[in-house]
Structure formats: structure tokens, C-alpha cells
Design an enzyme around this catalytic site. Structure first.
Site, PDB file in Angstrom:
ATOM      1  N   GLU A   1       9.879  -3.220   7.117  1.00 54.63           N
ATOM      2  CA  GLU A   1       8.690  -3.638   6.382  1.00 54.63           C
ATOM      3  C   GLU A   1       8.190  -2.453   5.564  1.00 54.63           C
ATOM      4  OE1 GLU A   1       4.164  -5.423   6.875  1.00 54.63           O
ATOM      5  OE2 GLU A   1       5.259  -4.782   8.656  1.00 54.63           O
TER       6      GLU A   1
ATOM      7  N   GLU B   1       5.150   3.379   5.550  1.00 49.76           N
ATOM      8  CA  GLU B   1       3.833   3.348   4.920  1.00 49.76           C
ATOM      9  C   GLU B   1       3.460   4.764   4.496  1.00 49.76           C
ATOM     10  OE1 GLU B   1       0.589   2.785   3.269  1.00 49.76           O
ATOM     11  OE2 GLU B   1       1.191   0.911   4.255  1.00 49.76           O
TER      12      GLU B   1
ATOM     13  N   ASP C   1       1.759  -2.649  -4.382  1.00 47.68           N
ATOM     14  CA  ASP C   1       0.942  -2.205  -5.512  1.00 47.68           C
ATOM     15  C   ASP C   1       1.603  -2.691  -6.794  1.00 47.68           C
ATOM     16  OD1 ASP C   1      -0.439  -0.809  -7.520  1.00 47.68           O
ATOM     17  OD2 ASP C   1      -0.795   0.904  -6.202  1.00 47.68           O
TER      18      ASP C   1
ATOM     19  N   LYS D   1      -0.809  -1.571 -15.261  1.00 51.75           N
ATOM     20  CA  LYS D   1      -0.771  -0.965 -16.591  1.00 51.75           C
ATOM     21  C   LYS D   1       0.674  -0.702 -17.010  1.00 51.75           C
ATOM     22  CE  LYS D   1      -5.318   1.202 -16.254  1.00 51.75           C
ATOM     23  NZ  LYS D   1      -6.091   2.462 -16.278  1.00 51.75           N
TER      24      LYS D   1
ATOM     25  N   ASP E   1       0.033 -11.569  -4.737  1.00 56.33           N
ATOM     26  CA  ASP E   1      -0.955 -12.374  -5.469  1.00 56.33           C
ATOM     27  C   ASP E   1      -0.894 -12.080  -6.961  1.00 56.33           C
ATOM     28  OD1 ASP E   1      -2.033  -9.708  -4.729  1.00 56.33           O
ATOM     29  OD2 ASP E   1      -3.686 -10.365  -6.015  1.00 56.33           O
TER      30      ASP E   1
END
Length: 311
Positions: free
Chosen positions: A28, A53, A103, A107, A139
Site C-alpha cells: 500500500e 508512507e 496527491d 498544477k 476523487d
């Protein structure tokens, strides 16, 4: 529970090396506070789940969660997903890779920082087992479409757009975005072929250092200029004088790996030692060796003479 790559004797380790057991290996990338990871581990106790992470705060929260809930089949690594994939996952061993709400770097000038690009998909194919897959939930529709195009460009995956599994919508960000009324997008990228270019683990080296003859200088004339080398750059950030010698805070950036480490210059029983300080157990990579080599050259410029060079 916490994976420290510098302490592993071999790269990549086998699942048995990391987990003490065999089982389907799952990676993950970006586990956040670990709530999804914990649910996944409890739903599949036979799986060996490796989480990567970059946030130290998130790793600590997730680590506490795993301990609090008595979860034994999860290992956590603080660092980037590509580093974990390359160095902690054996070739053709990965059952699933999971990326929830990455993330999106919306831009245009930042899009090169996105994880799910063609090169990543190509390299992932060398670690996925036959029929293994990456599951993406996001999303951000533009990033979702971008990831579909990047994967399809490789010709190595069958892309299946599906409704997101309910479990993937119980992450920290999913709950936040669900409350805000956002839409969600989900796809499975199933491996159907493998990129022919090998992707070996990063090469590691013995402790980089040199021994010199001469007098320890009062100051070290090291500037903050970048020191480029093939595949990265090093910068000497700060020099501090201690009781025994000089300590140099050094920043090294290489592919998928960034390290801040201490170099030291101090008297030893066999001469002036210049090299890596063991504090923090840094990985001795090509970039670290290059930084030590430049440090040694600077010491030669102020009059010291190299008698042993292990850079």
C-alpha cells in the site's frame, strides 16, 4: 513492525524475512493514518501487507494503531512507494499494489511529480506476479484519466474501471471527501505482460570513509553549492565544530531516495577519519559515496594527505 532498510542484510527481502511467514504480498502506497491498512489486515490475516508512507507523523499514528489493535501481518516503511517497490519487493512477487487518494499534483508544472506515470507502471510490472494488479481510488477525475492513459500507453495492463470497493471509501480522505459530496473513481490495472528492462535494487556499499595524515583544520571551507553526480545531487548544508572534530550535515537526493545524514572529520587511532557518521543508520549509496569523496578532496586542498581511501 517498522521496516528499516539499512538493517536488512539483503535487498529485496523475502516475505518470510519481513513477516516471519509466507502469504500473498500486498504493497500500500501512502497509508496515511493506517485505518484502511488495519481493516485490510484484519479482513485478510493471511496477507503480508507492506505499507509505504513519507510522513513521519502518519507512520507513527499507523504504528500505534497496529500495536493497539494487535495486528501482526503489517510492516510499515517511512519513505516513498517507488523505493519500497524497488528494494523491498522481490521480482514477480506482488499480489496487489494499492494506491488510495494519491496527491494529484493538479498544477501542470507539478504533474511530473505524480506517482502513476508510465515509468512507474512499467517498473511495477516487474514486481507484480502474473495476474497481479494495482488498485487505484481517487476523487480527482483529471488524475484518474491521466493514470488510465499512462498505464494504457505501456501495453502491459488490462484496465478495468469499476465502482470503488466500500472498504476503500473508509480512509481518512475518503470520509472527508464523501462528506463534501465528491465523486470517486476506481480502477484495477491488471498485469498482462512485463516490461523487459530489469529494475534491480539500489546498490549498497560498505561504510564510505577515508583516513588522512595531517593536522585537523580549525574550519572546513565547505559551501552550500550542489555537488552533482550521475543520478542525483548532494549538498553540504551546515558544518559544526564539536569536541572531537567537525560534523557536516549533508543532504543527498537520488532516484526515489532522499537522505539527510552526518559526515564527520575527527582524529582516530590511525589518523584523521573522514566519512559517514553512523548516527541514524544511513544507507550507503552511490550518492553518499560521492559526498564523502568531495569532502576528502576538500581536506586534501587544505593540506591533509590520504593514506587510505574507501570512497
Amino acid at each position: 513492525m517498522l521496516v528499516r532498510p539499512a538493517l536488512l542484510s539483503t535487498w529485496p527481502p523475502t516475505p518470510k524475512d519481513l513477516f516471519g511467514a509466507e502469504g500473498p504480498l500486498v504493497l500500500e502506497v501512502g497509508f496515511g493514518d493506517g485505518r484502511f491498512t488495519a481493516e485490510l489486515a484484519k479482513a485478510h490475516p493471511d496477507w503480508c501487507i507492506l505499507g509505504a508512507e513519507v510522513s513521519a507523523t502518519s507512520v507513527l499514528k499507523a504504528l500505534r494503531r497496529m500495536r493497539r489493535e494487535g495486528i501482526e501481518n503489517v510492516r510499515l516503511y517511512q519513505g516513498t512507494g517507488p523505493f519500497a517497490l524497488r528494494n523491498l519487493v522481490p521480482p514477480r512477487s506482488l499480489h496487489l499494489a494499492i494506491v488510495n487518494f494519491p496527491d494529484p499534483w493538479p498544477k501542470k508544472r507539478h504533474q511530473e511529480r505524480r506517482l502513476l506515470q508510465e515509468r512507474f507502471f512499467r517498473r511495477l510490472s516487474t514486481r507484480l506476479q502474473e495476474g497481479g494488479a494495482l488498485l487505484l481510488t481517487t476523487d480527482h477525475e483529471a488524475y484518474f484519466r491521466f493514470a488510465l492513459e499512462e498505464a494504457e500507453r505501456t501495453g502491459l495492463y488490462r484496465v478495468e474501471v469499476r465502482p470503488p470497493p466500500e472498504a476503500h471509501l473508509r480512509t481518512k480522505y475518503a470520509l472527508k471527501w464523501k462528506e463534501a459530496g465528491r465523486a470517486f473513481f476506481h480502477a484495477a490495472f491488471v498485469k498482462v505482460a512485463e516490461d523487459p528492462e530489469p529494475w534491480p535494487p539500489i546498490r549498497r556499499y560498505p561504510m564510505a570513509h577515508a583516513l588522512l595524515e595531517g593536522t585537523l583544520p580549525e574550519t572546513l571551507p565547505l559551501s552550500k553549492r550542489p555537488v552533482p553526480f550521475p543520478g542525483g545531487v548532494a549538498v553540504f548544508l551546515e558544518v559544526a565544530r564539536g569536541e572531537e572534530g567537525h560534523y557536516v550535515l549533508t543532504h543527498v537526493e537520488e532516484e526515489d531516495l532522499t537522505q539527510d545524514l552526518l559526515l564527520e572529520v575527527r582524529p582516530s587511532a590511525r589518523g584523521i577519519y573522514a566519512g559517514v557518521c553512523r548516527f541514524g543508520s544511513p544507507l550507503i549509496t552511490q550518492g553518499v559515496k560521492e559526498a564523502v569523496r568531495v569532502l576528502v578532496r576538500e581536506l586534501e586542498r587544505v593540506g591533509l594527505e590520504v593514506v587510505q581511501d574507501h570512497t
